[in-house]
Design a protein around this motif. Structure first.
Motif, PDB file in Angstrom:
ATOM      1  N   TYR A   1       0.776  -1.108   0.061  1.00 15.60           N
ATOM      2  CA  TYR A   1      -0.056   0.073  -0.017  1.00 15.60           C
ATOM      3  C   TYR A   1       0.984   1.451  -0.040  1.00 15.60           C
ATOM      4  CZ  TYR A   1      -3.262   3.609   1.680  1.00 15.60           C
ATOM      5  OH  TYR A   1      -3.743   4.833   1.967  1.00 15.60           O
ATOM      6  N   ILE A   2       0.576   2.253  -0.982  1.00 11.06           N
ATOM      7  CA  ILE A   2       1.209   3.643  -0.870  1.00 11.06           C
ATOM      8  C   ILE A   2       0.345   4.446  -0.028  1.00 11.06           C
ATOM      9  CG2 ILE A   2       2.051   5.416  -2.591  1.00 11.06           C
ATOM     10  CD1 ILE A   2       3.760   2.699  -2.375  1.00 11.06           C
ATOM     11  N   PRO A   3       0.737   4.830   0.852  1.00  8.18           N
ATOM     12  CA  PRO A   3       0.016   6.252   1.548  1.00  8.18           C
ATOM     13  C   PRO A   3      -0.032   7.371   1.127  1.00  8.18           C
ATOM     14  CG  PRO A   3       1.927   5.836   2.737  1.00  8.18           C
ATOM     15  CD  PRO A   3       2.247   4.832   1.555  1.00  8.18           C
ATOM     16  N   GLY A   4      -1.009   8.408   1.420  1.00  5.18           N
ATOM     17  CA  GLY A   4      -1.164   9.554   0.808  1.00  5.18           C
ATOM     18  C   GLY A   4       0.221  10.455   1.172  1.00  5.18           C
TER      19      GLY A   4
ATOM     20  N   PRO B   1       3.865  10.007  -0.967  1.00  6.88           N
ATOM     21  CA  PRO B   1       3.609   8.794  -1.990  1.00  6.88           C
ATOM     22  C   PRO B   1       4.881   8.591  -2.941  1.00  6.88           C
ATOM     23  CG  PRO B   1       2.211  10.487  -2.801  1.00  6.88           C
ATOM     24  CD  PRO B   1       2.861  10.932  -1.669  1.00  6.88           C
ATOM     25  N   LEU B   2       5.289   9.646  -3.611  1.00  9.07           N
ATOM     26  CA  LEU B   2       6.424   9.257  -4.453  1.00  9.07           C
ATOM     27  C   LEU B   2       7.775   8.746  -3.907  1.00  9.07           C
ATOM     28  CD1 LEU B   2       6.308  12.681  -6.505  1.00  9.07           C
ATOM     29  CD2 LEU B   2       5.601  10.412  -7.369  1.00  9.07           C
ATOM     30  N   ASP B   3       8.077   9.121  -2.877  1.00  8.77           N
ATOM     31  CA  ASP B   3       9.059   8.582  -1.949  1.00  8.77           C
ATOM     32  C   ASP B   3       8.907   7.112  -1.496  1.00  8.77           C
ATOM     33  OD1 ASP B   3      10.538  11.273  -2.068  1.00  8.77           O
ATOM     34  OD2 ASP B   3       9.799  11.691  -0.177  1.00  8.77           O
ATOM     35  N   HIS B   4       7.694   6.767  -1.108  1.00  5.02           N
ATOM     36  CA  HIS B   4       7.304   5.606  -0.793  1.00  5.02           C
ATOM     37  C   HIS B   4       7.285   4.521  -2.077  1.00  5.02           C
ATOM     38  CE1 HIS B   4       6.119   5.931   3.593  1.00  5.02           C
ATOM     39  NE2 HIS B   4       5.544   6.961   3.196  1.00  5.02           N
ATOM     40  N   ALA B   5       6.735   5.022  -3.174  1.00  2.86           N
ATOM     41  CA  ALA B   5       6.652   4.360  -4.380  1.00  2.86           C
ATOM     42  C   ALA B   5       8.319   3.961  -4.916  1.00  2.86           C
ATOM     43  CB  ALA B   5       5.777   5.145  -5.373  1.00  2.86           C
ATOM     44  N   ARG B   6       8.748   5.073  -4.945  1.00  4.80           N
ATOM     45  CA  ARG B   6      10.408   4.992  -5.381  1.00  4.80           C
ATOM     46  C   ARG B   6      11.134   3.772  -4.596  1.00  4.80           C
ATOM     47  NH1 ARG B   6      11.361   9.824  -5.429  1.00  4.80           N
ATOM     48  NH2 ARG B   6      11.954  10.245  -7.720  1.00  4.80           N
ATOM     49  N   ARG B   7      11.042   3.978  -3.368  1.00  7.67           N
ATOM     50  CA  ARG B   7      11.734   2.942  -2.629  1.00  7.67           C
ATOM     51  C   ARG B   7      11.570   1.284  -2.736  1.00  7.67           C
ATOM     52  NH1 ARG B   7      11.222   6.738   1.883  1.00  7.67           N
ATOM     53  NH2 ARG B   7       9.305   5.900   2.552  1.00  7.67           N
TER      54      ARG B   7
ATOM     55  N   PHE C   1       9.997   0.566  -5.660  1.00 11.11           N
ATOM     56  CA  PHE C   1      10.351  -0.159  -7.193  1.00 11.11           C
ATOM     57  C   PHE C   1      11.812  -0.294  -7.337  1.00 11.11           C
ATOM     58  CE2 PHE C   1      10.463   4.387  -8.608  1.00 11.11           C
ATOM     59  CZ  PHE C   1      11.849   4.318  -9.248  1.00 11.11           C
ATOM     60  N   GLN C   2      12.521   0.430  -6.552  1.00 13.08           N
ATOM     61  CA  GLN C   2      13.904   0.328  -6.448  1.00 13.08           C
ATOM     62  C   GLN C   2      14.451  -1.330  -6.352  1.00 13.08           C
ATOM     63  OE1 GLN C   2      15.492   3.360  -4.228  1.00 13.08           O
ATOM     64  NE2 GLN C   2      15.663   4.680  -6.167  1.00 13.08           N
ATOM     65  N   ARG C   3      13.424  -1.758  -5.441  1.00 13.82           N
ATOM     66  CA  ARG C   3      13.739  -3.239  -4.965  1.00 13.82           C
ATOM     67  C   ARG C   3      13.439  -4.396  -6.228  1.00 13.82           C
ATOM     68  NH1 ARG C   3       9.901  -3.922  -0.347  1.00 13.82           N
ATOM     69  NH2 ARG C   3      10.129  -6.164  -0.839  1.00 13.82           N
ATOM     70  N   LEU C   4      12.770  -3.889  -7.218  1.00 10.78           N
ATOM     71  CA  LEU C   4      12.377  -4.807  -8.385  1.00 10.78           C
ATOM     72  C   LEU C   4      13.335  -5.457  -9.209  1.00 10.78           C
ATOM     73  CD1 LEU C   4       9.429  -5.105  -9.544  1.00 10.78           C
ATOM     74  CD2 LEU C   4      10.233  -3.812 -11.607  1.00 10.78           C
ATOM     75  N   PRO C   5      13.351  -6.780  -9.023  1.00  6.94           N
ATOM     76  CA  PRO C   5      14.428  -7.566  -9.479  1.00  6.94           C
ATOM     77  C   PRO C   5      14.328  -7.781 -11.155  1.00  6.94           C
ATOM     78  CG  PRO C   5      12.706  -9.045  -8.835  1.00  6.94           C
ATOM     79  CD  PRO C   5      12.372  -7.748  -8.343  1.00  6.94           C
ATOM     80  N   GLY C   6      15.035  -8.345 -11.892  1.00 10.82           N
ATOM     81  CA  GLY C   6      15.085  -8.448 -13.381  1.00 10.82           C
ATOM     82  C   GLY C   6      13.938  -9.189 -13.633  1.00 10.82           C
ATOM     83  N   ASP C   7      13.085  -8.905 -14.939  1.00 12.16           N
ATOM     84  CA  ASP C   7      12.414  -9.884 -15.458  1.00 12.16           C
ATOM     85  C   ASP C   7      11.287 -10.044 -14.757  1.00 12.16           C
ATOM     86  OD1 ASP C   7      11.239 -11.210 -17.626  1.00 12.16           O
ATOM     87  OD2 ASP C   7      12.065 -13.246 -16.622  1.00 12.16           O
TER      88      ASP C   7
ATOM     89  N   HIS D   1      11.250   9.367 -14.688  1.00  9.58           N
ATOM     90  CA  HIS D   1      12.676   9.218 -15.124  1.00  9.58           C
ATOM     91  C   HIS D   1      13.148   8.133 -14.287  1.00  9.58           C
ATOM     92  CE1 HIS D   1      12.383  13.572 -16.803  1.00  9.58           C
ATOM     93  NE2 HIS D   1      11.831  12.773 -17.656  1.00  9.58           N
ATOM     94  N   ASP D   2      13.222   8.131 -13.021  1.00 11.97           N
ATOM     95  CA  ASP D   2      14.001   7.015 -12.322  1.00 11.97           C
ATOM     96  C   ASP D   2      13.349   5.801 -12.298  1.00 11.97           C
ATOM     97  OD1 ASP D   2      15.514   9.221 -11.362  1.00 11.97           O
ATOM     98  OD2 ASP D   2      14.568   9.371  -9.284  1.00 11.97           O
ATOM     99  N   LEU D   3      11.827   5.544 -12.585  1.00 15.61           N
ATOM    100  CA  LEU D   3      11.229   4.286 -12.756  1.00 15.61           C
ATOM    101  C   LEU D   3      11.473   3.918 -14.048  1.00 15.61           C
ATOM    102  CD1 LEU D   3       9.004   2.414 -12.165  1.00 15.61           C
ATOM    103  CD2 LEU D   3       7.186   3.847 -13.195  1.00 15.61           C
TER     104      LEU D   3
END
Length: 216
Positions: free
Chosen positions: A87-90, A93-99, A101-107, A131-133
């Motif tokens: 869940y992304i709180p209000g 939200p950009l900081d929460h979402a960035r932290r 998606f940066q854990r997203l592994p390959g494929d 841009h970071d995403l």
């Protein structure tokens, strides 16, 4: 005189989870793509989102429903891959979402449902987030799907989203008499060809393409 044979190799594509749609897209979506799925709030777009999660490990970021309610829907559909739901709180939200998606592994696949909360943040910060995403998704050969609600109150940053992403899917629902018709358009496709016509979809417990002849 020597003859040369030119062999074209098609780039490996990532599946959308809907086989017939993959065929229309020449195998699916290029690795590293960001996708905007634009649809009315009263549509069945969430079914299409669930198909995107079926082919690869998925991080599902929800901004307006609880983690438990989203996870329960995936558990209800037996045999489906259950994504990691966060869940992304209000608050920031950009900081929460960035932290996250940066854990997203390959494929893998990232889903943001819906992205409207992030689009209402400061325009410069939102651009930097996109841009970071995109950089992370391309670097990991993954796929990001941003669910954009086309309702009564569209965020000012929607133009930024649709311009930045690689692919735009537009889902439209029309009600005529006793019939509900869903059509998908793909007006933008970097790294491929936009579809020249809409695709008629059937929504039941999954998504299928209606290949029957339309009756005028």
């Amino acid at each position: 005189m020597k003859e040369y044979i030119v062999v074209e190799f098609m780039e490996e594509r990532l599946s959308t989870g809907v086989p017939v749609l993959d065929r229309k897209l020449d195998g699916g979506l290029p690795p590293g793509s960001t996708v905007a799925l634009c649809a009315p709030p009263a549509s069945q777009a969430e079914l299409l989102l669930s198909e995107f999660t079926s082919s690869r490990p998925t991080l599902y970021l929800t901004t307006d429903r609880t983690e438990e309610s989203v996870s329960a829907e995936f558990r209800h559909n037996s045999g489906r891959r259950i994504p990691e739901v966060r869940y992304i709180p209000g608050d920031a939200p950009l900081d929460h979402a960035r932290r996250l998606f940066q854990r997203l592994p390959g494929d893998s696949t990232l889903v943001v449902d819906p992205v409207d909360l992030l689009e209402r943040e400061d325009p410069t910060r939102y651009r930097n987030f996109l841009h970071d995403l995109q950089s992370h998704v391309r670097g990991t050969d993954s796929l990001a799907v941003l669910h954009c609600l086309d309702g009564r109150s569209v965020p000012d940053q929607r133009d930024i989203t649709e311009h930045a992403v690689d692919v735009v899917f537009q889902l439209r629902t029309d009600i005529s008499g006793d019939r509900v018709e869903n059509r998908l358009a793909v007006p933008k496709f970097r790294g491929g060809s936009a579809l020249p016509e809409t695709i008629k979809l059937e929504f039941t417990e999954s998504v299928a393409i209606d290949t029957s002849r339309d009756i005028a």
